[in-house]
Design a protein around this motif. Structure first.
Motif, mmCIF file in Angstrom:
data_model
loop_
_atom_site.group_PDB
_atom_site.id
_atom_site.type_symbol
_atom_site.label_atom_id
_atom_site.label_comp_id
_atom_site.label_asym_id
_atom_site.label_seq_id
_atom_site.Cartn_x
_atom_site.Cartn_y
_atom_site.Cartn_z
ATOM 1 N N ALA A 180 -27.075 19.825 15.665
ATOM 2 C CA ALA A 180 -27.575 18.749 16.530
ATOM 3 C C ALA A 180 -28.494 19.306 17.612
ATOM 4 O O ALA A 180 -29.529 18.702 17.946
ATOM 5 C CB ALA A 180 -26.394 18.009 17.155
ATOM 6 N N GLU A 181 -28.151 20.466 18.176
ATOM 7 C CA GLU A 181 -29.006 21.095 19.189
ATOM 8 C C GLU A 181 -30.360 21.479 18.604
ATOM 9 O O GLU A 181 -31.405 21.325 19.249
ATOM 10 C CB GLU A 181 -28.315 22.332 19.754
ATOM 11 C CG GLU A 181 -27.093 22.037 20.603
ATOM 12 C CD GLU A 181 -26.390 23.317 21.025
ATOM 13 O OE1 GLU A 181 -26.863 24.411 20.630
ATOM 14 O OE2 GLU A 181 -25.379 23.228 21.737
ATOM 15 N N ILE A 182 -30.352 22.007 17.396
ATOM 16 C CA ILE A 182 -31.603 22.409 16.742
ATOM 17 C C ILE A 182 -32.508 21.200 16.545
ATOM 18 O O ILE A 182 -33.721 21.258 16.785
ATOM 19 C CB ILE A 182 -31.300 23.096 15.397
ATOM 20 C CG1 ILE A 182 -30.610 24.447 15.638
ATOM 21 C CG2 ILE A 182 -32.572 23.284 14.575
ATOM 22 C CD1 ILE A 182 -30.069 25.095 14.383
ATOM 23 N N ARG A 183 -31.940 20.094 16.158
ATOM 24 C CA ARG A 183 -32.748 18.892 15.933
ATOM 25 C C ARG A 183 -33.314 18.352 17.250
ATOM 26 O O ARG A 183 -34.455 17.892 17.292
ATOM 27 C CB ARG A 183 -31.908 17.815 15.256
ATOM 28 C CG ARG A 183 -31.421 18.182 13.861
ATOM 29 C CD ARG A 183 -30.909 16.959 13.135
ATOM 30 N NE ARG A 183 -32.006 16.116 12.687
ATOM 31 C CZ ARG A 183 -31.886 14.826 12.375
ATOM 32 N NH1 ARG A 183 -30.710 14.223 12.516
ATOM 33 N NH2 ARG A 183 -32.920 14.135 11.961
ATOM 34 N N ARG A 184 -32.524 18.434 18.313
ATOM 35 C CA ARG A 184 -33.000 17.924 19.604
ATOM 36 C C ARG A 184 -34.092 18.809 20.191
ATOM 37 O O ARG A 184 -34.963 18.331 20.924
ATOM 38 C CB ARG A 184 -31.833 17.837 20.594
ATOM 39 C CG ARG A 184 -30.864 16.711 20.323
ATOM 40 C CD ARG A 184 -29.993 16.449 21.540
ATOM 41 N NE ARG A 184 -29.219 17.641 21.908
ATOM 42 C CZ ARG A 184 -27.992 17.894 21.469
ATOM 43 N NH1 ARG A 184 -27.411 17.050 20.617
ATOM 44 N NH2 ARG A 184 -27.345 18.976 21.853
ATOM 45 N N GLY A 185 -34.067 20.099 19.894
ATOM 46 C CA GLY A 185 -34.985 21.028 20.542
ATOM 47 C C GLY A 185 -36.299 21.231 19.824
ATOM 48 O O GLY A 185 -37.099 22.078 20.238
ATOM 49 N N PRO A 205 -36.373 18.655 12.385
ATOM 50 C CA PRO A 205 -36.007 18.956 10.997
ATOM 51 C C PRO A 205 -34.978 17.952 10.495
ATOM 52 O O PRO A 205 -34.350 17.229 11.284
ATOM 53 C CB PRO A 205 -35.397 20.359 11.102
ATOM 54 C CG PRO A 205 -34.852 20.416 12.491
ATOM 55 C CD PRO A 205 -35.785 19.601 13.339
ATOM 56 N N THR A 206 -34.816 17.914 9.203
ATOM 57 C CA THR A 206 -33.770 17.059 8.647
ATOM 58 C C THR A 206 -32.412 17.651 9.011
ATOM 59 O O THR A 206 -32.301 18.821 9.401
ATOM 60 C CB THR A 206 -33.894 16.970 7.121
ATOM 61 O OG1 THR A 206 -33.647 18.272 6.558
ATOM 62 C CG2 THR A 206 -35.282 16.495 6.709
ATOM 63 N N ILE A 207 -31.383 16.854 8.875
ATOM 64 C CA ILE A 207 -30.048 17.346 9.200
ATOM 65 C C ILE A 207 -29.659 18.496 8.278
ATOM 66 O O ILE A 207 -28.994 19.454 8.696
ATOM 67 C CB ILE A 207 -29.009 16.198 9.119
ATOM 68 C CG1 ILE A 207 -27.633 16.693 9.592
ATOM 69 C CG2 ILE A 207 -28.939 15.630 7.713
ATOM 70 C CD1 ILE A 207 -27.595 17.172 11.012
#
Length: 266
Positions: free
Chosen positions: A232-237, A242-244
């Motif tokens: 979730a952090e990777i997607r927010r940053g 990126p896709t989940i």
């Protein structure tokens, strides 16, 4: 001669005088008969059969006639450990080497050698090195895998059935809940409960089985939560989110790198 007999027949002895060749052939024939009976080398494992097929020198059989098992073991080392982490494989190799050195040295009995070649699961060795916590746990575990004659020669201690540390399931014990919570908290923060310093604060009371199970399952759940939170952090940053699946893959890569550091591989 059957097809099976032809495929397992050994090449003739050579490299000596007729008398030496005859003597060496007789030594080999008596050894094969004593070890495998009427089935000959057809009952041997592939590795041993391959070594025997290469040993066609009359001098080798004559020189080693009183120590054939040991001489064969030197030419046919035990297979590498498989499964588990690199750390577990190194530990298992050390446990096996210590047991073999203590029990048999270079003269490993044929039945024991066959069992050791089968037992290549690193986690089996690590787990049984502890066993039930009683003396010679790994000796007794290997003894259960070898022929009866070799087991008697090992002179293993006998114990009655282990006494349970408590009644009921581990999951119902207070020690389990405490260990689960502590490992869950550590793994949720860092991704791996091995980073937990169990000596920080008072040691958890309770049976070791409950503590072990609680820490294992708590660490597993904590790792799952860490991966989800990190994804979730990777997607927010990211500017381009990126896709989940991509985020989870990156999180798993980061965790694998961290686990390699804990294993000492950087």
């Amino acid at each position: 001669m059957t097809e099976r007999q032809r495929s397992t027949a050994l090449p003739p002895i050579s490299g000596g005088s007729p008398r030496q060749v005859s003597w060496a052939s007789d030594i080999r024939e008596r050894y094969v008969r004593a070890r495998w009976g009427g089935r000959g080398t057809g009952a041997a494992d592939d590795a041993t059969r391959a070594v025997l097929a290469r040993l066609t020198s009359a001098r080798w059989w004559i020189d080693n006639r009183d120590r054939i098992d040991a001489a064969l073991a030197e030419r046919n080392p035990l297979p590498a450990m498989t499964g588990g982490t690199e750390q577990a494989r190194r530990a298992a190799t050390r446990i096996r080497a210590e047991l073999v050195g203590k029990r048999w040295g270079n003269a490993i009995p044929p039945g024991v050698l066959d069992a050791l070649r089968r037992l290549t699961d690193a986690e089996w060795w690590v787990r049984n090195a502890v066993g039930d916590g009683r003396p010679q746990a790994i000796d007794r575990a290997v003894g259960a895998e070898v022929p009866e004659h070799d087991r008697r020669q090992m002179a293993l201690p006998t114990y009655g059935p282990p006494k349970p540390a408590h009644t009921g399931r581990c999951e119902d014990q207070p020690a389990y809940a405490a260990a689960f919570a502590k490992a869950l908290n550590a793994a949720s923060r860092s991704g791996d409960s091995r980073s937990l310093q169990w000596d920080d604060g008072p040691r958890l009371p309770g049976a070791s089985c409950c503590l072990s199970l609680g820490s294992t399952l708590g660490g597993r759940e904590g790792k799952r939560r860490w991966l989800e939170n990190r994804a979730a952090e990777i997607r927010r940053g990211r500017f381009r989110r990126p896709t989940i699946e991509q985020a989870r893959a990156q999180a798993r890569t980061e965790l694998a790198r961290f686990e390699r550091n804990l294993d000492g591989w950087g």
